[in-house]
Design a protein around this motif. Structure first.
Motif, short mmCIF file in Angstrom:
data_model
loop_
_atom_site.label_atom_id
_atom_site.label_comp_id
_atom_site.label_asym_id
_atom_site.label_seq_id
_atom_site.Cartn_x
_atom_site.Cartn_y
_atom_site.Cartn_z
N ARG A 45 6.32 8.11 -90.72
CA ARG A 45 6.35 6.89 -89.90
C ARG A 45 6.79 5.72 -90.79
O ARG A 45 6.25 5.51 -91.87
N HIS A 46 7.76 4.97 -90.31
CA HIS A 46 8.21 3.79 -91.05
C HIS A 46 7.67 2.54 -90.37
O HIS A 46 7.78 2.37 -89.16
N VAL A 47 7.06 1.65 -91.16
CA VAL A 47 6.50 0.40 -90.66
C VAL A 47 7.26 -0.75 -91.32
O VAL A 47 7.37 -0.79 -92.55
N THR A 48 7.77 -1.66 -90.49
CA THR A 48 8.60 -2.75 -91.00
C THR A 48 7.81 -4.06 -91.05
O THR A 48 7.51 -4.64 -90.01
N PRO A 49 7.45 -4.52 -92.25
CA PRO A 49 6.80 -5.83 -92.37
C PRO A 49 7.85 -6.93 -92.22
O PRO A 49 9.03 -6.66 -92.04
N ARG A 50 7.41 -8.16 -92.33
CA ARG A 50 8.33 -9.29 -92.25
C ARG A 50 8.70 -9.82 -93.63
O ARG A 50 9.53 -10.72 -93.75
N HIS A 51 8.06 -9.29 -94.66
CA HIS A 51 8.29 -9.74 -96.04
C HIS A 51 7.83 -8.60 -96.94
O HIS A 51 6.88 -7.89 -96.63
N GLU A 52 8.50 -8.43 -98.07
CA GLU A 52 8.16 -7.31 -98.95
C GLU A 52 6.74 -7.42 -99.51
O GLU A 52 6.11 -6.41 -99.81
N GLN A 53 6.24 -8.65 -99.68
CA GLN A 53 4.84 -8.76 -100.10
C GLN A 53 3.94 -8.10 -99.07
O GLN A 53 2.95 -7.46 -99.41
N GLY A 54 4.30 -8.27 -97.79
CA GLY A 54 3.55 -7.62 -96.73
C GLY A 54 3.61 -6.10 -96.84
O GLY A 54 2.62 -5.41 -96.57
N ALA A 55 4.75 -5.56 -97.25
CA ALA A 55 4.85 -4.11 -97.45
C ALA A 55 3.84 -3.64 -98.48
O ALA A 55 3.17 -2.62 -98.30
N GLY A 56 3.74 -4.40 -99.57
CA GLY A 56 2.79 -4.03 -100.62
C GLY A 56 1.35 -4.14 -100.16
O GLY A 56 0.53 -3.24 -100.41
N PHE A 57 0.99 -5.22 -99.47
CA PHE A 57 -0.37 -5.37 -98.99
C PHE A 57 -0.71 -4.34 -97.91
O PHE A 57 -1.85 -3.86 -97.82
N MET A 58 0.28 -3.97 -97.08
CA MET A 58 0.04 -2.91 -96.10
C MET A 58 -0.24 -1.59 -96.80
O MET A 58 -1.14 -0.83 -96.41
#
Length: 528
Positions: A45-58
């Motif tokens: 499953r791919h989840v798209t954040p709105r910012h790469e920092q969000g990818a890391g925190f997710m």
């Protein structure tokens, strides 16, 4: 013999599947597009954040609730540097994470040719704080490199690991690789070390246990050990939920004077899965943590031997395993533990200000209203109060970014990762109006993923905790009153549920109702 080949990007996806990776958080770009070539056809499953920092925190939130490394795909240069804050939080809180990034083509590296998204030395930057940064220079080494990174993320003291793949390597054609086995060995202390610790425990008349986040998976073993030794158990913020409802539990910070008094009076401290970090043991930075008469430390990371107080016995082993072995070696004690723990709980509560008591009481009411929910916090007033004294019902039911690295903006994406990792558990995400604006856009990701999250926004119209600090230090407050957005309009823009309340009773009711409805909700508490 099969003549099938695939690109390194396609092989990476296949290997991640083979290693049980279920979710990847990321924002595709030209420097990672080749990693996506096989993603749509995979089970991941791919989840798209709105910012790469969000990818890391997710990835962080996902890892905390699953125990598996959170995985992120980010582009080279700005994508990776945007992720560094989240990786540093994961390093501070011992959270397993694998960040896979692009990097420019091999012939350009280190040449300063002005390539798109170029850093002078991307790997050197990442090695300065990640557990390791690996550059894949040959597609044939992919299986081994990936296995190394995944194993390192969870071994010893868990943390973030970085794998970078040059753009020209991503498109290399290789034979379909078999997944390399992950090293499964865990440290196991020698019997004589356990016996030395058991002798100290046997001689103790007032033992105390300090339990940190490294003990979060050892609840049953910790209970049995504490009962055998009749020892109060003091919990750090990341250990809350251990020993739930047990009379030996002390859910109060070791930075509080009554808790320190209990520790100072102890003739033996057994520290389990805790690094003695300042944000747990000296949050007021007053240097008042007491000297320890005798100390036994249990930690899966042998490197902790050179940090914190010197231990009389240091056991390098997983907390659950070491505690179970120690319990078998120790005779049953009677050390007045229940009375000592009860007195400390009461004295610690009495030592809190009325304001903090009110805030902790509010959280206890919320906990009772939604007993199966998980509470996740950012750096905000309600969370600071809870880290001083909060009782929760199970390990992993409370965590936040206000310890260790202490990054603001953690909650919206961290809560999303947690909701995806454990979809059967509703999430109450506690964030201030100031912290929310660090990653406000991630509300869109929560809606995209149809997550069950209630964002409890503690709206005091700015950075009130910092304003108070400045006032008490005799500094004229400046820069602490950023205007918050209209929360109702924000909720409408993202299509979330919304409530705005100004009393504790109304807040508890609004949160409970939102959890009952399911989906994404924004509940604003007007804190004044």
């Amino acid at each position: 013999m099969s003549s099938e080949t695939m690109t390194v990007g396609e092989a990476l996806v296949r290997l991640l599947e083979a290693h049980g990776v279920e979710v990847v958080f990321g924002i595709p770009g030209v420097h990672t597009a080749e990693l996506y070539r096989g993603l749509a056809a995979s089970t991941i499953r791919h989840v798209t954040p709105r910012h790469e920092q969000g990818a890391g925190f997710m990835a962080d939130g996902y890892a905390r609730v699953t125990g598996k490394p959170g995985v992120a795909f980010v582009i080279t240069g700005p994508g990776l540097t945007n992720t560094i804050t989240a990786m540093a939080q994961a390093r501070g809180d011992s959270v397993p994470m694998l960040v896979i990034s692009g990097v420019n083509a091999r012939p350009t590296l280190g040449r300063g040719q002005g390539c798109l998204h170029e850093l002078p030395d991307q790997q050197a930057l990442m090695k300065s704080f990640a557990k390791d940064s690996v550059t894949l220079t040959d597609g044939g080494d992919l299986a081994g490199a990936l296995a190394h990174c995944l194993a390192l993320a969870v071994s010893g003291r868990p943390g973030p690991v970085h794998l970078e793949i040059p753009t020209d390597v991503m498109v290399e054609k290789i034979a379909p690789p078999a997944a390399a086995a992950l090293p499964a060995a865990r440290p196991f202390a020698e019997e004589n070390v356990l016996k030395a610790a058991a002798e100290l425990i046997g001689a103790a008349r007032a033992p105390v246990v300090l339990a940190g986040g490294g003990a979060a998976g050892a609840d049953a073993a910790l209970r049995a050990f504490a009962e055998r030794c009749d020892a109060p158990v003091i919990l750090t913020a990341n250990a809350r939920g251990l020993m739930a409802d047990h009379p030996l539990q002390v859910p109060a910070s070791a930075s509080l004077a009554p808790v320190r008094a209990l520790i100072a009076a102890s003739d033996l401290v057994i520290a389990v899965g805790t690094e003695f970090g300042q944000t747990d043991y000296d949050v007021y930075v007053d240097g008042g943590f007491p000297a320890l008469q005798k100390l036994v430390r249990i930690d899966v990371d042998g490197g902790q031997k050179v940090t914190g107080p010197a231990a009389d016995v240091f056991i390098v082993e997983d907390s659950a395993s070491a505690l179970s072995r120690l319990t078998a070696l120790c005779g049953e004690h009677k050390c007045d533990g229940v009375r000592r723990a009860g007195q400390t709980r009461a004295a610690a509560w009495d030592a809190l200000s009325i304001k903090i008591k009110d805030e902790v009481t509010l959280l206890h009411r919320l906990r009772d209203a939604v007993p199966d929910a998980r509470f996740i916090g950012d750096s905000t007033q309600l969370v600071y109060a809870a880290n001083l004294y909060l009782e929760v019902g199970a390990p992993g039911q409370w965590f936040n970014s206000a310890t260790g690295y202490g990054a603001l903006g953690y909650v919206p994406p961290g809560a999303i990762g947690a909701a995806i990792g454990a979809p059967d558990c509703s999430v109450i995400a506690i964030v201030g109006d100031g912290g929310l604006q660090f990653s406000l856009a991630e509300l869109g990701t929560a809606v995209d993923e149809d997550a069950d999250i209630v964002f409890l926004v503690w709206n005091n119209r700015g950075y009130r905790e910092i304003e108070i600090y400045m006032e008490e230090a005799g500094i004229v407050p400046e820069g602490v009153t950023p205007t918050p957005p209209d929360m109702e309009k924000i909720a409408s823009a993202f299509g979330t549920g919304f409530s705005s309340v100004a009393s504790a009773e109304a807040l508890v009711a609004a949160v409970a109702a939102a959890v009952e409805r399911g989906g994404v909700h924004l509940v604003e508490f007007r804190a004044g």
